[in-house]
Design a protein around this motif. Structure first.
Motif, PDB file in Angstrom:
ATOM      1  N   GLY A 174       0.818  -1.200   0.000  1.00 37.65           N
ATOM      2  CA  GLY A 174       0.000   0.000   0.000  1.00 37.65           C
ATOM      3  C   GLY A 174       0.850   1.247   0.000  1.00 37.65           C
ATOM      4  O   GLY A 174       2.067   1.184   0.189  1.00 37.65           O
ATOM      5  N   THR A 175       0.195   2.384  -0.194  1.00 31.61           N
ATOM      6  CA  THR A 175       0.918   3.649  -0.114  1.00 31.61           C
ATOM      7  C   THR A 175       0.963   4.145   1.324  1.00 31.61           C
ATOM      8  O   THR A 175       1.873   4.860   1.698  1.00 31.61           O
ATOM      9  N   PHE A 176      -0.041   3.798   2.130  1.00 30.14           N
ATOM     10  CA  PHE A 176      -0.083   4.165   3.545  1.00 30.14           C
ATOM     11  C   PHE A 176       0.165   5.667   3.739  1.00 30.14           C
ATOM     12  O   PHE A 176       1.030   6.073   4.486  1.00 30.14           O
ATOM     13  N   ASP A 177      -0.646   6.463   3.028  1.00 31.39           N
ATOM     14  CA  ASP A 177      -0.469   7.917   3.005  1.00 31.39           C
ATOM     15  C   ASP A 177      -1.726   8.636   3.481  1.00 31.39           C
ATOM     16  O   ASP A 177      -2.463   9.160   2.651  1.00 31.39           O
ATOM     17  N   PRO A 178      -1.984   8.645   4.770  1.00 34.07           N
ATOM     18  CA  PRO A 178      -1.238   8.064   5.881  1.00 34.07           C
ATOM     19  C   PRO A 178      -1.789   6.681   6.253  1.00 34.07           C
ATOM     20  O   PRO A 178      -2.829   6.261   5.752  1.00 34.07           O
ATOM     21  N   ILE A 179      -1.099   6.014   7.157  1.00 37.08           N
ATOM     22  CA  ILE A 179      -1.570   4.731   7.674  1.00 37.08           C
ATOM     23  C   ILE A 179      -2.783   5.001   8.570  1.00 37.08           C
ATOM     24  O   ILE A 179      -2.777   5.943   9.366  1.00 37.08           O
ATOM     25  N   THR A 180      -3.840   4.213   8.386  1.00 42.51           N
ATOM     26  CA  THR A 180      -5.099   4.427   9.109  1.00 42.51           C
ATOM     27  C   THR A 180      -5.356   3.290  10.092  1.00 42.51           C
ATOM     28  O   THR A 180      -4.651   2.269  10.084  1.00 42.51           O
ATOM     29  N   LEU A 181      -6.396   3.451  10.887  1.00 38.07           N
ATOM     30  CA  LEU A 181      -6.801   2.378  11.794  1.00 38.07           C
ATOM     31  C   LEU A 181      -7.249   1.146  11.005  1.00 38.07           C
ATOM     32  O   LEU A 181      -7.092   0.019  11.469  1.00 38.07           O
ATOM     33  N   PRO A 223       2.007   6.002  -9.143  1.00 38.15           N
ATOM     34  CA  PRO A 223       2.060   7.120 -10.085  1.00 38.15           C
ATOM     35  C   PRO A 223       0.734   7.863 -10.241  1.00 38.15           C
ATOM     36  O   PRO A 223       0.716   9.016 -10.645  1.00 38.15           O
ATOM     37  N   SER A 224      -0.386   7.228  -9.881  1.00 38.09           N
ATOM     38  CA  SER A 224      -1.681   7.883 -10.041  1.00 38.09           C
ATOM     39  C   SER A 224      -2.099   8.659  -8.794  1.00 38.09           C
ATOM     40  O   SER A 224      -3.177   9.248  -8.767  1.00 38.09           O
ATOM     41  N   LYS A 225      -1.261   8.658  -7.750  1.00 39.89           N
ATOM     42  CA  LYS A 225      -1.591   9.370  -6.517  1.00 39.89           C
ATOM     43  C   LYS A 225      -0.561  10.460  -6.232  1.00 39.89           C
ATOM     44  O   LYS A 225       0.603  10.331  -6.592  1.00 39.89           O
ATOM     45  N   SER A 226      -1.003  11.505  -5.574  1.00 42.23           N
ATOM     46  CA  SER A 226      -0.106  12.570  -5.121  1.00 42.23           C
ATOM     47  C   SER A 226       0.002  12.456  -3.602  1.00 42.23           C
ATOM     48  O   SER A 226      -0.905  12.890  -2.887  1.00 42.23           O
ATOM     49  N   PRO A 227       1.079  11.885  -3.111  1.00 44.82           N
ATOM     50  CA  PRO A 227       1.167  11.648  -1.665  1.00 44.82           C
ATOM     51  C   PRO A 227       1.336  12.933  -0.855  1.00 44.82           C
ATOM     52  O   PRO A 227       1.944  13.894  -1.302  1.00 44.82           O
ATOM     53  N   GLU A 253       9.006   9.383   4.903  1.00 45.43           N
ATOM     54  CA  GLU A 253       8.092   9.738   5.999  1.00 45.43           C
ATOM     55  C   GLU A 253       7.062   8.637   6.225  1.00 45.43           C
ATOM     56  O   GLU A 253       6.747   8.291   7.370  1.00 45.43           O
ATOM     57  N   ARG A 254       6.557   8.070   5.148  1.00 45.44           N
ATOM     58  CA  ARG A 254       5.565   7.002   5.277  1.00 45.44           C
ATOM     59  C   ARG A 254       6.188   5.748   5.872  1.00 45.44           C
ATOM     60  O   ARG A 254       5.563   5.074   6.706  1.00 45.44           O
ATOM     61  N   GLU A 314       2.460  -7.984  17.803  1.00 46.79           N
ATOM     62  CA  GLU A 314       3.156  -9.270  17.865  1.00 46.79           C
ATOM     63  C   GLU A 314       3.332  -9.868  16.487  1.00 46.79           C
ATOM     64  O   GLU A 314       2.467  -9.728  15.629  1.00 46.79           O
ATOM     65  N   GLY A 315       4.458 -10.542  16.315  1.00 53.19           N
ATOM     66  CA  GLY A 315       4.744 -11.232  15.064  1.00 53.19           C
ATOM     67  C   GLY A 315       5.977 -10.674  14.397  1.00 53.19           C
ATOM     68  O   GLY A 315       6.515  -9.637  14.779  1.00 53.19           O
ATOM     69  N   ASP A 316       6.427 -11.408  13.404  1.00 47.72           N
ATOM     70  CA  ASP A 316       7.581 -11.006  12.603  1.00 47.72           C
ATOM     71  C   ASP A 316       7.057 -10.097  11.493  1.00 47.72           C
ATOM     72  O   ASP A 316       6.472 -10.574  10.516  1.00 47.72           O
ATOM     73  N   ILE A 317       7.227  -8.795  11.687  1.00 50.21           N
ATOM     74  CA  ILE A 317       6.726  -7.812  10.727  1.00 50.21           C
ATOM     75  C   ILE A 317       7.868  -6.915  10.307  1.00 50.21           C
ATOM     76  O   ILE A 317       8.600  -6.407  11.151  1.00 50.21           O
ATOM     77  N   LYS A 318       8.023  -6.738   9.016  1.00 52.55           N
ATOM     78  CA  LYS A 318       9.026  -5.785   8.542  1.00 52.55           C
ATOM     79  C   LYS A 318       8.387  -4.828   7.554  1.00 52.55           C
ATOM     80  O   LYS A 318       7.381  -5.143   6.920  1.00 52.55           O
ATOM     81  N   VAL A 319       8.967  -3.656   7.468  1.00 52.37           N
ATOM     82  CA  VAL A 319       8.453  -2.593   6.599  1.00 52.37           C
ATOM     83  C   VAL A 319       9.521  -2.305   5.551  1.00 52.37           C
ATOM     84  O   VAL A 319      10.667  -2.000   5.896  1.00 52.37           O
ATOM     85  N   VAL A 320       9.127  -2.417   4.287  1.00 51.30           N
ATOM     86  CA  VAL A 320      10.072  -2.300   3.177  1.00 51.30           C
ATOM     87  C   VAL A 320       9.478  -1.398   2.100  1.00 51.30           C
ATOM     88  O   VAL A 320       8.297  -1.527   1.759  1.00 51.30           O
ATOM     89  N   ALA A 321      10.291  -0.522   1.545  1.00 54.80           N
ATOM     90  CA  ALA A 321       9.859   0.303   0.419  1.00 54.80           C
ATOM     91  C   ALA A 321      10.021  -0.494  -0.873  1.00 54.80           C
ATOM     92  O   ALA A 321      10.934  -1.313  -0.994  1.00 54.80           O
TER      93      ALA A 321
END
Length: 167
Positions: free
Chosen positions: A9-16, A40-44, A50-51, A63-70
């Motif tokens: 996702g773009t997570f712009d911004p991350i929501t509940l 490309p179709s969104k203007s963040p 920052e995201r 909890e859990g093995d979670i990683k955040v990658v661009a």
């Protein structure tokens, strides 16, 4: 064998709503990769960096093995690089399903070894969309029901910097 899923996702911004899918998705797999992408179709409102920082901050304590990658590539190429066997997607409404169904079909044509798995959004979170959160904030509305207090502060600061609409 490790079961890895990618939640893109773009997570712009991350929501509940995003947070709900992340919490629930992390319980279903051994490793959840949150893929923060450009579109490309969104203007963040927020830069990619920052995201990434926002998502990393918000998932602390889950909890859990979670990683955040661009990533800035085809989703299926990214999922393959991450060793994922599935793509995790959240559904809010029928309109989401139609779009996601089409995307799942296209993705299957690209790589049929990776399944798309859908999670229905929690009923109380179904109307939340990042696009609407930004619009509400830009017009001075209260977004506290849709994002965490930290994200609300980030959005408020950005709106302050770029200027509110309708003033």
């Amino acid at each position: 064998m490790t079961r890895t899923a990618v939640y893109p996702g773009t997570f712009d911004p991350i929501t509940l709503g995003h947070m709900d899918i992340i919490r629930r998705g992390a319980k279903l797999v051994d490793c959840l990769v949150i893929g923060v992408t450009t579109n490309p179709s969104k203007s963040p409102m927020f830069s990619l960096d920052e995201r990434l920082a926002m998502v990393r901050r918000e998932i602390e304590g889950i909890e859990g093995d979670i990683k955040v990658v661009a990533f800035d590539s085809l989703l299926m190429d990214f999922a393959e690089r991450e060793g994922a066997s599935m793509i995790l997607r959240g559904l809010r409404a029928v309109a989401d399903f139609e779009y996601e169904y089409q995307m799942a079909g296209m993705n299957q044509q690209i790589n049929d070894r990776i399944e798309t798995v859908f999670l229905m959004a929690d009923v109380s979170l179904q109307p939340i969309a990042s696009r609407l959160v930004k619009e509400i904030a830009l017009y001075g509305g209260d977004i506290s029901k849709f994002v965490t207090s930290a994200v609300a502060a980030d959005v408020s600061a950005r709106v302050e910097a770029i200027g509110r609409k309708g003033s």
